[in-house]
Design a protein around this motif. Structure first.
Motif, PDB file in Angstrom:
ATOM      1  N   MET A   1       0.685  -1.003  -0.079  1.00  0.00           N
ATOM      2  CA  MET A   1       0.051   0.179   0.118  1.00  0.00           C
ATOM      3  C   MET A   1       0.789   1.232   0.149  1.00  0.00           C
ATOM      4  O   MET A   1       0.579   2.093  -0.534  1.00  0.00           O
ATOM      5  CB  MET A   1      -0.999  -0.068   1.131  1.00  0.00           C
TER       6      MET A   1
ATOM      7  N   ILE B   1       2.281   2.004  -3.565  1.00  0.00           N
ATOM      8  CA  ILE B   1       1.543   2.710  -4.381  1.00  0.00           C
ATOM      9  C   ILE B   1       1.339   4.030  -4.073  1.00  0.00           C
ATOM     10  O   ILE B   1       1.326   4.900  -4.947  1.00  0.00           O
ATOM     11  CB  ILE B   1      -0.040   1.843  -4.440  1.00  0.00           C
TER      12      ILE B   1
ATOM     13  N   THR C   1      -1.389  -2.410 -10.271  1.00  0.00           N
ATOM     14  CA  THR C   1      -1.052  -2.872  -8.945  1.00  0.00           C
ATOM     15  C   THR C   1      -0.344  -4.079  -8.919  1.00  0.00           C
ATOM     16  O   THR C   1       0.271  -4.513  -8.058  1.00  0.00           O
ATOM     17  CB  THR C   1      -2.502  -3.073  -8.294  1.00  0.00           C
TER      18      THR C   1
ATOM     19  N   ASN D   1      -5.627  -8.396  -9.132  1.00  0.00           N
ATOM     20  CA  ASN D   1      -5.017  -7.235  -9.321  1.00  0.00           C
ATOM     21  C   ASN D   1      -5.881  -6.614 -10.477  1.00  0.00           C
ATOM     22  O   ASN D   1      -5.752  -5.230 -10.397  1.00  0.00           O
ATOM     23  CB  ASN D   1      -3.509  -7.539  -9.616  1.00  0.00           C
TER      24      ASN D   1
ATOM     25  N   LEU E   1      -8.302  -4.617  -8.464  1.00  0.00           N
ATOM     26  CA  LEU E   1      -7.927  -3.583  -7.698  1.00  0.00           C
ATOM     27  C   LEU E   1      -7.676  -2.355  -8.682  1.00  0.00           C
ATOM     28  O   LEU E   1      -8.056  -1.243  -8.342  1.00  0.00           O
ATOM     29  CB  LEU E   1      -6.618  -3.921  -6.959  1.00  0.00           C
ATOM     30  N   SER E   2      -6.994  -2.744  -9.931  1.00  0.00           N
ATOM     31  CA  SER E   2      -6.785  -1.681 -10.925  1.00  0.00           C
ATOM     32  C   SER E   2      -8.207  -0.999 -11.197  1.00  0.00           C
ATOM     33  O   SER E   2      -8.229   0.348 -11.618  1.00  0.00           O
ATOM     34  CB  SER E   2      -6.003  -1.954 -11.889  1.00  0.00           C
TER      35      SER E   2
ATOM     36  N   TRP F   1      -9.142   1.438  -8.963  1.00  0.00           N
ATOM     37  CA  TRP F   1      -8.593   2.729  -9.085  1.00  0.00           C
ATOM     38  C   TRP F   1      -9.196   3.426 -10.405  1.00  0.00           C
ATOM     39  O   TRP F   1      -9.191   4.684 -10.488  1.00  0.00           O
ATOM     40  CB  TRP F   1      -7.042   2.387  -9.092  1.00  0.00           C
TER      41      TRP F   1
ATOM     42  N   ALA G   1     -10.797   3.952  -3.039  1.00  0.00           N
ATOM     43  CA  ALA G   1      -9.827   3.319  -3.667  1.00  0.00           C
ATOM     44  C   ALA G   1      -8.996   2.800  -2.576  1.00  0.00           C
ATOM     45  O   ALA G   1      -8.403   1.403  -2.653  1.00  0.00           O
ATOM     46  CB  ALA G   1      -9.268   4.020  -4.834  1.00  0.00           C
TER      47      ALA G   1
ATOM     48  N   THR H   1      -8.199  -1.134  -1.553  1.00  0.00           N
ATOM     49  CA  THR H   1      -6.897  -1.556  -2.152  1.00  0.00           C
ATOM     50  C   THR H   1      -6.272  -2.449  -0.714  1.00  0.00           C
ATOM     51  O   THR H   1      -5.478  -3.304  -0.846  1.00  0.00           O
ATOM     52  CB  THR H   1      -5.786  -0.693  -2.522  1.00  0.00           C
ATOM     53  N   SER H   2      -6.881  -1.832   0.467  1.00  0.00           N
ATOM     54  CA  SER H   2      -6.282  -2.722   1.722  1.00  0.00           C
ATOM     55  C   SER H   2      -7.086  -3.691   2.035  1.00  0.00           C
ATOM     56  O   SER H   2      -6.691  -4.718   2.727  1.00  0.00           O
ATOM     57  CB  SER H   2      -5.949  -1.570   2.780  1.00  0.00           C
TER      58      SER H   2
END
Length: 196
Positions: A1, A4, A102, A124, A127-128, A131, A167, A171-172
């Motif tokens: 994290m 990023i 990510t 990923n 996640l992306s 974002w 976001a 992500t976490s």
């Protein structure tokens, strides 16, 4: 994290400086931060050059040149639209080529065996995607703030802050949730194998 977050250092530098110095200087400073990040990666030979960092350097260098060619006469709301829109395009491009931004950060935190799993790429991509959605919301909010003065400013700010907070939270939260689900599935499989 944290890695990023550090990757967003040029954007943070731009956001911090854009209200205090002319937009050309804020863009040039962000470009300089992005270039230093790239040079640091190359000098360390520690990892591959990341899509986000290359895209960010190109984005800020290009926008600084545009601002300079305009003699600095470029409104901050319009510049923010191009910055956030460019960031959305970088992230969307990374997903399109199946190298979500990510992924390059996540690979550094896991074993090669985990990184090779198809689920790792899927996580990923998700996640992306979150974002990318956040940056799309920021771009839309920037457009509203730049082009629709009748809309209260707080709406654009609230949308931007909400998108970024979500976001970062996702992500976490999401990778940890996936780890727990995978561990539970492996434990259930081990139990099944022991009974069989």
């Amino acid at each position: 994290m944290m890695q990023i977050l550090l990757a967003f250092a040029p954007f943070i530098a731009f956001a911090a400086l854009s209200r205090m110095v002319p937009v050309t200087l804020a863009l040039a400073a962000a470009a300089l931060v992005a270039i230093v990040q790239l040079l640091n990666d190359v000098a360390r030979h520690k990892r591959s050059i990341r899509i986000l960092e290359v895209g960010t350097a190109l984005l800020f260098c290009g926008l600084a040149l545009v601002a300079w060619s305009r003699g600095g006469a470029w409104g901050i709301a319009e510049v923010r639209f191009w910055v956030d829109g460019g960031l959305f395009l970088i992230v969307a491009f990374s997903m399109l080529i199946r190298q979500p931004f990510t992924l390059q950060y996540a690979r550094e935190r896991v074993s090669p065996e985990i990184a090779a799993r198809p689920q790792f790429l899927r996580v990923n991509q998700i996640l992306s995607g979150v974002w990318a959605l956040a940056f799309l919301v920021l771009t839309a909010a920037d457009h509203v703030m730049a082009r629709m003065p009748q809309v209260p400013l707080w709406i654009g700010i609230a949308l931007s802050v909400g998108a970024m907070v979500f976001a970062f939270w996702f992500t976490s939260w999401y990778p940890e949730r996936q780890r727990r689900l995978m561990a539970a599935a492996q434990a259930a499989q081990a139990t099944q194998d022991a009974k069989g």
